[in-house]
Motif scaffolding. Structure first.
Motif, PDB file in Angstrom:
ATOM      1  N   TRP A  53       0.801  -1.214   0.000  1.00 29.66           N
ATOM      2  CA  TRP A  53       0.000   0.000   0.000  1.00 29.66           C
ATOM      3  C   TRP A  53       0.840   1.273   0.000  1.00 29.66           C
ATOM      4  CZ3 TRP A  53       0.491   3.339   4.088  1.00 29.66           C
ATOM      5  CH2 TRP A  53       1.140   2.837   5.231  1.00 29.66           C
ATOM      6  N   SER A  54       1.980   1.221   0.698  1.00 24.96           N
ATOM      7  CA  SER A  54       2.824   2.410   0.790  1.00 24.96           C
ATOM      8  C   SER A  54       3.809   2.519  -0.364  1.00 24.96           C
ATOM      9  CB  SER A  54       3.619   2.369   2.092  1.00 24.96           C
ATOM     10  OG  SER A  54       4.542   1.288   2.053  1.00 24.96           O
ATOM     11  N   GLY A  55       3.939   1.450  -1.115  1.00 27.16           N
ATOM     12  CA  GLY A  55       4.958   1.407  -2.151  1.00 27.16           C
ATOM     13  C   GLY A  55       6.304   0.967  -1.630  1.00 27.16           C
ATOM     14  N   GLY A  56       6.363   0.630  -0.353  1.00 23.99           N
ATOM     15  CA  GLY A  56       7.639   0.308   0.253  1.00 23.99           C
ATOM     16  C   GLY A  56       8.199  -1.050  -0.113  1.00 23.99           C
ATOM     17  N   ASN A  57       7.337  -1.939  -0.518  1.00 30.50           N
ATOM     18  CA  ASN A  57       7.783  -3.276  -0.898  1.00 30.50           C
ATOM     19  C   ASN A  57       7.181  -3.679  -2.230  1.00 30.50           C
ATOM     20  OD1 ASN A  57       9.383  -4.398   1.468  1.00 30.50           O
ATOM     21  ND2 ASN A  57       7.550  -3.660   2.494  1.00 30.50           N
ATOM     22  N   THR A  58       7.998  -4.291  -3.056  1.00 27.41           N
ATOM     23  CA  THR A  58       7.551  -4.823  -4.336  1.00 27.41           C
ATOM     24  C   THR A  58       8.008  -6.277  -4.450  1.00 27.41           C
ATOM     25  OG1 THR A  58       9.555  -4.046  -5.466  1.00 27.41           O
ATOM     26  CG2 THR A  58       7.652  -2.571  -5.463  1.00 27.41           C
ATOM     27  N   TYR A  59       7.285  -7.038  -5.259  1.00 29.22           N
ATOM     28  CA  TYR A  59       7.652  -8.441  -5.449  1.00 29.22           C
ATOM     29  C   TYR A  59       7.201  -8.852  -6.842  1.00 29.22           C
ATOM     30  CZ  TYR A  59       2.840  -9.010  -3.705  1.00 29.22           C
ATOM     31  OH  TYR A  59       1.479  -8.918  -3.507  1.00 29.22           O
ATOM     32  N   TYR A  60       7.926  -9.811  -7.410  1.00 33.42           N
ATOM     33  CA  TYR A  60       7.749 -10.143  -8.815  1.00 33.42           C
ATOM     34  C   TYR A  60       7.738 -11.645  -9.036  1.00 33.42           C
ATOM     35  CZ  TYR A  60       9.109  -5.267  -9.437  1.00 33.42           C
ATOM     36  OH  TYR A  60       9.181  -3.891  -9.367  1.00 33.42           O
ATOM     37  N   ALA A  61       7.093 -12.038 -10.123  1.00 30.96           N
ATOM     38  CA  ALA A  61       7.231 -13.397 -10.615  1.00 30.96           C
ATOM     39  C   ALA A  61       8.625 -13.543 -11.226  1.00 30.96           C
ATOM     40  CB  ALA A  61       6.161 -13.695 -11.660  1.00 30.96           C
ATOM     41  N   ILE A  62       9.164 -14.731 -11.142  1.00 35.12           N
ATOM     42  CA  ILE A  62      10.494 -14.984 -11.692  1.00 35.12           C
ATOM     43  C   ILE A  62      10.542 -14.666 -13.175  1.00 35.12           C
ATOM     44  CG2 ILE A  62      12.167 -16.806 -12.195  1.00 35.12           C
ATOM     45  CD1 ILE A  62      11.372 -18.115  -9.558  1.00 35.12           C
ATOM     46  N   SER A  63       9.429 -14.904 -13.857  1.00 39.80           N
ATOM     47  CA  SER A  63       9.393 -14.739 -15.312  1.00 39.80           C
ATOM     48  C   SER A  63       9.589 -13.290 -15.753  1.00 39.80           C
ATOM     49  CB  SER A  63       8.076 -15.274 -15.868  1.00 39.80           C
ATOM     50  OG  SER A  63       6.978 -14.598 -15.271  1.00 39.80           O
ATOM     51  N   VAL A  64       9.323 -12.332 -14.881  1.00 40.34           N
ATOM     52  CA  VAL A  64       9.442 -10.922 -15.259  1.00 40.34           C
ATOM     53  C   VAL A  64      10.466 -10.170 -14.428  1.00 40.34           C
ATOM     54  CG1 VAL A  64       7.050 -10.888 -16.031  1.00 40.34           C
ATOM     55  CG2 VAL A  64       7.615 -10.063 -13.727  1.00 40.34           C
ATOM     56  N   GLU A  65      10.968 -10.788 -13.374  1.00 45.59           N
ATOM     57  CA  GLU A  65      11.895 -10.088 -12.494  1.00 45.59           C
ATOM     58  C   GLU A  65      13.152  -9.675 -13.266  1.00 45.59           C
ATOM     59  OE1 GLU A  65      12.684 -12.136  -8.867  1.00 45.59           O
ATOM     60  OE2 GLU A  65      13.164 -10.253  -7.850  1.00 45.59           O
ATOM     61  N   GLY A  66      13.549  -8.421 -13.038  1.00 45.74           N
ATOM     62  CA  GLY A  66      14.692  -7.874 -13.755  1.00 45.74           C
ATOM     63  C   GLY A  66      14.311  -7.174 -15.044  1.00 45.74           C
ATOM     64  N   SER A  68      10.869  -5.963 -15.337  1.00 47.00           N
ATOM     65  CA  SER A  68       9.660  -5.194 -15.050  1.00 47.00           C
ATOM     66  C   SER A  68       9.791  -4.456 -13.728  1.00 47.00           C
ATOM     67  CB  SER A  68       8.447  -6.128 -14.983  1.00 47.00           C
ATOM     68  OG  SER A  68       8.243  -6.764 -16.218  1.00 47.00           O
ATOM     69  N   THR A  69       9.078  -3.340 -13.639  1.00 46.27           N
ATOM     70  CA  THR A  69       9.058  -2.551 -12.408  1.00 46.27           C
ATOM     71  C   THR A  69       7.631  -2.127 -12.114  1.00 46.27           C
ATOM     72  OG1 THR A  69      11.269  -1.670 -12.849  1.00 46.27           O
ATOM     73  CG2 THR A  69       9.932  -0.513 -11.225  1.00 46.27           C
ATOM     74  N   ILE A  70       7.164  -2.461 -10.920  1.00 43.08           N
ATOM     75  CA  ILE A  70       5.846  -2.008 -10.478  1.00 43.08           C
ATOM     76  C   ILE A  70       6.049  -0.793  -9.577  1.00 43.08           C
ATOM     77  CG2 ILE A  70       5.798  -3.601  -8.508  1.00 43.08           C
ATOM     78  CD1 ILE A  70       2.749  -3.825  -8.956  1.00 43.08           C
ATOM     79  N   SER A  71       5.189   0.172  -9.736  1.00 46.51           N
ATOM     80  CA  SER A  71       5.262   1.381  -8.912  1.00 46.51           C
ATOM     81  C   SER A  71       3.849   1.926  -8.728  1.00 46.51           C
ATOM     82  CB  SER A  71       6.168   2.432  -9.564  1.00 46.51           C
ATOM     83  OG  SER A  71       5.668   2.820 -10.825  1.00 46.51           O
ATOM     84  N   ARG A  72       3.721   2.896  -7.847  1.00 46.31           N
ATOM     85  CA  ARG A  72       2.398   3.487  -7.629  1.00 46.31           C
ATOM     86  C   ARG A  72       2.551   4.949  -7.256  1.00 46.31           C
ATOM     87  NH1 ARG A  72      -0.457   0.087  -3.245  1.00 46.31           N
ATOM     88  NH2 ARG A  72      -2.057   1.715  -3.375  1.00 46.31           N
ATOM     89  N   ASP A  73       1.505   5.687  -7.544  1.00 47.06           N
ATOM     90  CA  ASP A  73       1.414   7.085  -7.163  1.00 47.06           C
ATOM     91  C   ASP A  73       0.086   7.247  -6.437  1.00 47.06           C
ATOM     92  OD1 ASP A  73       1.103   9.820  -6.961  1.00 47.06           O
ATOM     93  OD2 ASP A  73       1.955  10.244  -8.907  1.00 47.06           O
ATOM     94  N   ASN A  74       0.139   7.269  -5.136  1.00 46.31           N
ATOM     95  CA  ASN A  74      -1.104   7.324  -4.354  1.00 46.31           C
ATOM     96  C   ASN A  74      -1.825   8.658  -4.516  1.00 46.31           C
ATOM     97  OD1 ASN A  74      -0.825   4.696  -3.506  1.00 46.31           O
ATOM     98  ND2 ASN A  74       0.025   5.232  -1.501  1.00 46.31           N
ATOM     99  N   ALA A  75      -1.093   9.694  -4.849  1.00 47.85           N
ATOM    100  CA  ALA A  75      -1.737  10.981  -5.082  1.00 47.85           C
ATOM    101  C   ALA A  75      -2.578  10.957  -6.354  1.00 47.85           C
ATOM    102  CB  ALA A  75      -0.698  12.083  -5.163  1.00 47.85           C
ATOM    103  N   LYS A  76      -2.200  10.105  -7.292  1.00 47.13           N
ATOM    104  CA  LYS A  76      -2.930   9.977  -8.559  1.00 47.13           C
ATOM    105  C   LYS A  76      -3.799   8.736  -8.597  1.00 47.13           C
ATOM    106  CE  LYS A  76       0.478  12.487 -11.328  1.00 47.13           C
ATOM    107  NZ  LYS A  76       1.376  12.424 -12.503  1.00 47.13           N
ATOM    108  N   ASN A  77      -3.831   7.976  -7.513  1.00 49.80           N
ATOM    109  CA  ASN A  77      -4.628   6.735  -7.463  1.00 49.80           C
ATOM    110  C   ASN A  77      -4.294   5.812  -8.622  1.00 49.80           C
ATOM    111  OD1 ASN A  77      -5.835   7.752  -5.200  1.00 49.80           O
ATOM    112  ND2 ASN A  77      -7.913   7.741  -6.013  1.00 49.80           N
ATOM    113  N   THR A  78      -3.019   5.656  -8.902  1.00 56.48           N
ATOM    114  CA  THR A  78      -2.613   4.884 -10.068  1.00 56.48           C
ATOM    115  C   THR A  78      -1.438   3.974  -9.721  1.00 56.48           C
ATOM    116  OG1 THR A  78      -3.317   6.678 -11.538  1.00 56.48           O
ATOM    117  CG2 THR A  78      -1.845   5.023 -12.464  1.00 56.48           C
ATOM    118  N   VAL A  79      -1.478   2.784 -10.274  1.00 51.72           N
ATOM    119  CA  VAL A  79      -0.361   1.854 -10.192  1.00 51.72           C
ATOM    120  C   VAL A  79       0.135   1.587 -11.604  1.00 51.72           C
ATOM    121  CG1 VAL A  79      -1.854  -0.201 -10.207  1.00 51.72           C
ATOM    122  CG2 VAL A  79       0.446  -0.340  -9.222  1.00 51.72           C
ATOM    123  N   TYR A  80       1.432   1.388 -11.732  1.00 50.97           N
ATOM    124  CA  TYR A  80       2.058   1.222 -13.033  1.00 50.97           C
ATOM    125  C   TYR A  80       2.819  -0.099 -13.099  1.00 50.97           C
ATOM    126  CZ  TYR A  80       1.363   6.282 -12.891  1.00 50.97           C
ATOM    127  OH  TYR A  80       0.824   7.535 -12.763  1.00 50.97           O
TER     128      TYR A  80
END
Length: 123
Positions: A53-66, A68-80
């Motif tokens: 929820w805070s963006g402090g931790n991310t985790y990935y499937a092995i197939s995409v790790e390295g 892909s990057t997941i991120s979020r902007d809580n001010a914009k209510n959007t995850v990328y």
């Protein structure tokens, strides 16, 4: 209720990049852990990446790790989901999902889902 709308999918050549977005509306977006899943034709939906929820931790499937990057902007209510070095096997419908209490890797742990966005990677 949380409504989720994905965008950013499309057709890209192998080796290319895409950034998917998932815009949320409804109840407090910043309280939810967010996840990306994907479903390829004829296959089950699979976990891709997640972010707390805070963006402090991310985790990935092995197939995409390295790649892909997941991120979020809580001010914009959007995850990328930034995806690089795309491969034909990344072709799928990509879904974002929200989970209030869990950091999901499986569908059953998610509370809300978007409608999906198609990603097609040509060889």
């Amino acid at each position: 209720q949380v409504q989720l709308v994905e965008s950013g999918g499309g057709l890209v050549q192998a080796g290319g990049s895409l950034r998917l977005s998932c815009a949320a509306s409804g109840r407090a977006f910043s309280l939810y852990n967010m996840v990306w899943f994907r479903q390829a034709p004829g296959k089950e939906r699979e976990f891709v990446a997640g972010i707390t929820w805070s963006g402090g931790n991310t985790y990935y499937a092995i197939s995409v790790e390295g790649r892909s990057t997941i991120s979020r902007d809580n001010a914009k209510n959007t995850v990328y989901l930034q995806m690089n070095s795309l491969k034909p096997e990344d072709t799928a419908v990509y879904y974002c999902a929200a989970a209030r209490l869990k950091t999901p890797r499986i569908e059953d742990e998610c509370d809300y889902w978007g409608q999906g966005t198609q990603v097609t990677v040509s060889s």
